[in-house]
Write a protein that holds these residues in place. Structure first.
Motif, PDB file in Angstrom:
ATOM      1  N   ILE A   1      11.712  25.246  25.642  1.00  0.00           N
ATOM      2  CA  ILE A   1      10.845  24.201  25.085  1.00  0.00           C
ATOM      3  C   ILE A   1      10.232  24.687  23.772  1.00  0.00           C
ATOM      4  N   GLY A   2       9.817  25.947  23.736  1.00  0.00           N
ATOM      5  CA  GLY A   2       9.229  26.482  22.502  1.00  0.00           C
ATOM      6  C   GLY A   2      10.192  26.443  21.332  1.00  0.00           C
ATOM      7  N   ARG A   3      11.477  26.704  21.593  1.00  0.00           N
ATOM      8  CA  ARG A   3      12.461  26.649  20.511  1.00  0.00           C
ATOM      9  C   ARG A   3      12.782  25.209  20.124  1.00  0.00           C
ATOM     10  N   LEU A   4      12.784  24.299  21.082  1.00  0.00           N
ATOM     11  CA  LEU A   4      12.947  22.881  20.762  1.00  0.00           C
ATOM     12  C   LEU A   4      11.860  22.397  19.820  1.00  0.00           C
ATOM     13  N   LEU A   5      10.645  22.873  20.038  1.00  0.00           N
ATOM     14  CA  LEU A   5       9.509  22.400  19.251  1.00  0.00           C
ATOM     15  C   LEU A   5       9.653  22.732  17.772  1.00  0.00           C
ATOM     16  N   ILE A   6      10.331  23.817  17.448  1.00  0.00           N
ATOM     17  CA  ILE A   6      10.508  24.191  16.043  1.00  0.00           C
ATOM     18  C   ILE A   6      11.262  23.090  15.312  1.00  0.00           C
ATOM     19  N   THR A   7      12.400  22.694  15.856  1.00  0.00           N
ATOM     20  CA  THR A   7      13.216  21.660  15.223  1.00  0.00           C
ATOM     21  C   THR A   7      12.493  20.323  15.194  1.00  0.00           C
ATOM     22  N   LEU A   8      11.860  19.958  16.298  1.00  0.00           N
ATOM     23  CA  LEU A   8      11.183  18.660  16.360  1.00  0.00           C
ATOM     24  C   LEU A   8      10.008  18.606  15.398  1.00  0.00           C
ATOM     25  N   PHE A   9       9.279  19.696  15.244  1.00  0.00           N
ATOM     26  CA  PHE A   9       8.161  19.723  14.305  1.00  0.00           C
ATOM     27  C   PHE A   9       8.654  19.498  12.880  1.00  0.00           C
ATOM     28  N   LEU A  10       9.740  20.165  12.496  1.00  0.00           N
ATOM     29  CA  LEU A  10      10.244  20.045  11.129  1.00  0.00           C
ATOM     30  C   LEU A  10      10.825  18.657  10.862  1.00  0.00           C
ATOM     31  N   ILE A  11      11.387  18.028  11.894  1.00  0.00           N
ATOM     32  CA  ILE A  11      11.860  16.650  11.740  1.00  0.00           C
ATOM     33  C   ILE A  11      10.678  15.708  11.587  1.00  0.00           C
ATOM     34  N   GLU A  12       9.667  15.875  12.438  1.00  0.00           N
ATOM     35  CA  GLU A  12       8.495  14.995  12.377  1.00  0.00           C
ATOM     36  C   GLU A  12       7.790  15.095  11.027  1.00  0.00           C
ATOM     37  N   ARG A  13       7.713  16.298  10.477  1.00  0.00           N
ATOM     38  CA  ARG A  13       7.058  16.485   9.191  1.00  0.00           C
ATOM     39  C   ARG A  13       7.984  16.171   8.008  1.00  0.00           C
ATOM     40  N   GLU A  14       9.171  15.659   8.318  1.00  0.00           N
ATOM     41  CA  GLU A  14      10.160  15.260   7.307  1.00  0.00           C
ATOM     42  C   GLU A  14      10.591  16.423   6.425  1.00  0.00           C
ATOM     43  N   ARG A  15      10.580  17.625   6.995  1.00  0.00           N
ATOM     44  CA  ARG A  15      11.120  18.781   6.301  1.00  0.00           C
ATOM     45  C   ARG A  15      12.614  18.931   6.570  1.00  0.00           C
ATOM     46  N   LEU A  16      13.109  18.246   7.569  1.00  0.00           N
ATOM     47  CA  LEU A  16      14.534  18.207   7.877  1.00  0.00           C
ATOM     48  C   LEU A  16      14.987  16.749   7.874  1.00  0.00           C
ATOM     49  N   SER A  17      16.005  16.459   7.060  1.00  0.00           N
ATOM     50  CA  SER A  17      16.536  15.098   7.043  1.00  0.00           C
ATOM     51  C   SER A  17      17.457  14.844   8.227  1.00  0.00           C
ATOM     52  N   GLN A  18      18.066  15.908   8.731  1.00  0.00           N
ATOM     53  CA  GLN A  18      18.941  15.836   9.897  1.00  0.00           C
ATOM     54  C   GLN A  18      18.647  17.057  10.768  1.00  0.00           C
ATOM     55  N   PRO A  19      18.848  16.940  12.084  1.00  0.00           N
ATOM     56  CA  PRO A  19      18.574  18.084  12.975  1.00  0.00           C
ATOM     57  C   PRO A  19      19.656  19.156  12.856  1.00  0.00           C
ATOM     58  N   LEU A  20      19.611  19.908  11.750  1.00  0.00           N
ATOM     59  CA  LEU A  20      20.640  20.908  11.457  1.00  0.00           C
ATOM     60  C   LEU A  20      20.123  22.337  11.510  1.00  0.00           C
ATOM     61  N   LEU A  21      18.812  22.531  11.669  1.00  0.00           N
ATOM     62  CA  LEU A  21      18.261  23.891  11.668  1.00  0.00           C
ATOM     63  C   LEU A  21      17.837  24.300  13.071  1.00  0.00           C
ATOM     64  N   TYR A  22      18.352  25.446  13.518  1.00  0.00           N
ATOM     65  CA  TYR A  22      17.984  25.998  14.821  1.00  0.00           C
ATOM     66  C   TYR A  22      17.869  27.509  14.681  1.00  0.00           C
ATOM     67  N   LEU A  23      16.868  28.099  15.354  1.00  0.00           N
ATOM     68  CA  LEU A  23      16.610  29.527  15.202  1.00  0.00           C
ATOM     69  C   LEU A  23      17.136  30.376  16.353  1.00  0.00           C
ATOM     70  N   SER A  24      17.770  29.772  17.347  1.00  0.00           N
ATOM     71  CA  SER A  24      18.162  30.550  18.521  1.00  0.00           C
ATOM     72  C   SER A  24      19.150  31.651  18.184  1.00  0.00           C
ATOM     73  N   GLU A  25      20.084  31.396  17.277  1.00  0.00           N
ATOM     74  CA  GLU A  25      21.049  32.436  16.926  1.00  0.00           C
ATOM     75  C   GLU A  25      20.334  33.624  16.294  1.00  0.00           C
ATOM     76  N   TYR A  26      19.395  33.349  15.404  1.00  0.00           N
ATOM     77  CA  TYR A  26      18.631  34.427  14.766  1.00  0.00           C
ATOM     78  C   TYR A  26      17.816  35.186  15.808  1.00  0.00           C
ATOM     79  N   ILE A  27      17.164  34.461  16.695  1.00  0.00           N
ATOM     80  CA  ILE A  27      16.341  35.102  17.718  1.00  0.00           C
ATOM     81  C   ILE A  27      17.201  35.961  18.637  1.00  0.00           C
ATOM     82  N   GLU A  28      18.383  35.472  18.992  1.00  0.00           N
ATOM     83  CA  GLU A  28      19.244  36.266  19.862  1.00  0.00           C
ATOM     84  C   GLU A  28      19.697  37.550  19.161  1.00  0.00           C
TER      85      GLU A  28
END
Length: 395
Positions: free
Chosen positions: A228-255
């Motif tokens: 859920i915490g990782r989902l929130l990163i993408t959803l926050f950036l979409i809500e703030r219109e910093r992402l035009s499409q849901p293309l950014l995810y940090l799980s690969e970097y975190i792993e």
């Protein structure tokens, strides 16, 4: 959890659980951060992350068909985020399952990944009618935990009992970290939601980093907090219109940087080291955005190459884009997608196979199954550090 390790009252206080063990109650956000001066390493990290994110968002607006990338990106993120929590399902397993085939991974693992896809898709759609909030967080958790191991851990409900974080087999007495007890947890969640709704008080990437860290510190569910915490990163950036499409995810970097991730989070609680965490997070955004932009261009190049190979076969051409949604295909799927007869569907598959775009992999004469391995390889391609310039230095 050793209470003497927590030497940063500005980050939170140690309290006692009803069982008598120490737990950590995080202080309300935002923390007292240093000013971002010109030439400061943190300001430079923020600038680079901001630039990379803006470039990715701009690319999302320019792509001829960005929706072709959303499906594979989202599913790849679901696999990687779930893998951090111990699932063994691969992207090929998930796509095979969605195509009605039999994946090799355990059924429960595939279901967990599939639930992650459902939760993320639901969250993106729900933002049209509901802002990021505790209510939406509960709804996401209910989707995530539906029918999987941990389902007994009250899907969609914040915990009413104590949880803890530590190696397998650890207890409250031996845990690495114990989040706030339920009463203090409710107070912390209210403060977290209030900070979540603030606007124009901090750079959005800094606010996003703080929101993610604090959610992990509160750990409000009995299971599923990390996802859920990782989902929130993408959803926050979409809500703030910093992402035009849901293309950014940090799980690969975190792993890839898993030890540093947990170390940075713990150093906030024990030493108040917010700067170290912000460096980690901003570097992760920069790396992930560059990685996503590079892969998006490569996938679009592959799409054009594939289209050229069947440009004179209209039915086969119409199927190329669908192979990016799911590289698994068969006669039944072609009939459904194109609304054609069985012979026409088989003929279209034959044109794709003759062009080398798909390969039969079932070995059967009837009910044959095909896969576009070139598409699958492109989606699963490991990151090239030379192209993405990964920076693992955390101040």
């Amino acid at each position: 959890m050793d209470a003497t390790d927590f030497q940063a009252p500005q980050a939170g206080t140690v309290v006692r659980t009803p069982q008598g063990y120490p737990a950590f109650h995080p202080a309300p956000l935002p923390p007292d951060l240093p000013a971002f001066g010109f030439g400061d390493p943190l300001a430079l990290a923020l600038s680079r992350a901001d630039t990379a994110l803006s470039e990715l968002s701009g690319l999302g607006r320019q792509l001829p068909n960005p929706h072709l990338l959303i499906a594979p990106y989202l599913r790849r993120e679901a696999v990687l985020s779930s893998r951090i929590e111990g699932t063994q399902a691969t992207l090929e397993d998930l796509l095979a399952d969605e195509a009605g085939q039999h994946p090799q991974a355990p059924v429960n693992d595939v279901l967990e990944v599939r639930n992650y896809v459902s939760a993320l898709e639901y969250g993106i759609q729900r933002l049209d009618t509901l802002p990021l909030s505790l209510r939406l967080v509960r709804e996401l958790h209910e989707k995530l935990m539906d029918g999987v191991r941990g389902e007994q851990a009250s899907p969609g409900e914040f915990r009413r009992s104590q949880n803890w974080i530590g190696p397998p087999g650890s207890t409250l007495a031996t845990a690495t970290y114990v989040p706030p007890p339920p009463v203090e947890m409710k107070q912390a969640l209210e403060s977290w939601e209030s900070f979540l709704h603030q606007r124009d008080t901090l750079p959005e990437l800094v606010q996003c980093a703080l929101i993610h860290e604090h959610f992990e510190a509160i750990h409000p569910f009995l299971d599923g907090n990390g996802r859920i915490g990782r989902l929130l990163i993408t959803l926050f950036l979409i809500e703030r219109e910093r992402l035009s499409q849901p293309l950014l995810y940090l799980s690969e970097y975190i792993e890839r940087q898993r030890d540093a991730y947990y170390t940075c989070l713990q150093r906030i609680r024990t030493q108040g080291d917010w700067v170290g965490w912000l460096h980690y997070f901003l570097n992760g955004v920069q790396w992930s955005a560059r990685r996503a932009a590079t892969q998006a261009r490569e996938l679009m190049d592959l799409r054009e190459q594939m289209r050229r190979k069947v440009q004179h076969a209209s039915k086969a051409l119409a199927l190329v884009d669908e192979l990016f949604v799911n590289p698994n295909i068969n006669t039944a799927r072609v009939k459904q997608l194109l609304g054609v007869s069985d012979p026409t569907a088989r003929a279209a598959l034959g044109e794709l196979e003759q062009a080398g775009l798909i390969q039969e992999h079932s070995g059967r004469q009837w009910g044959r199954q095909y896969i576009a391995r070139g598409v699958l390889r492109a989606i699963e391609a490991p990151a090239s550090d030379a192209n993405t310039d990964e920076n693992t230095t955390h101040a």
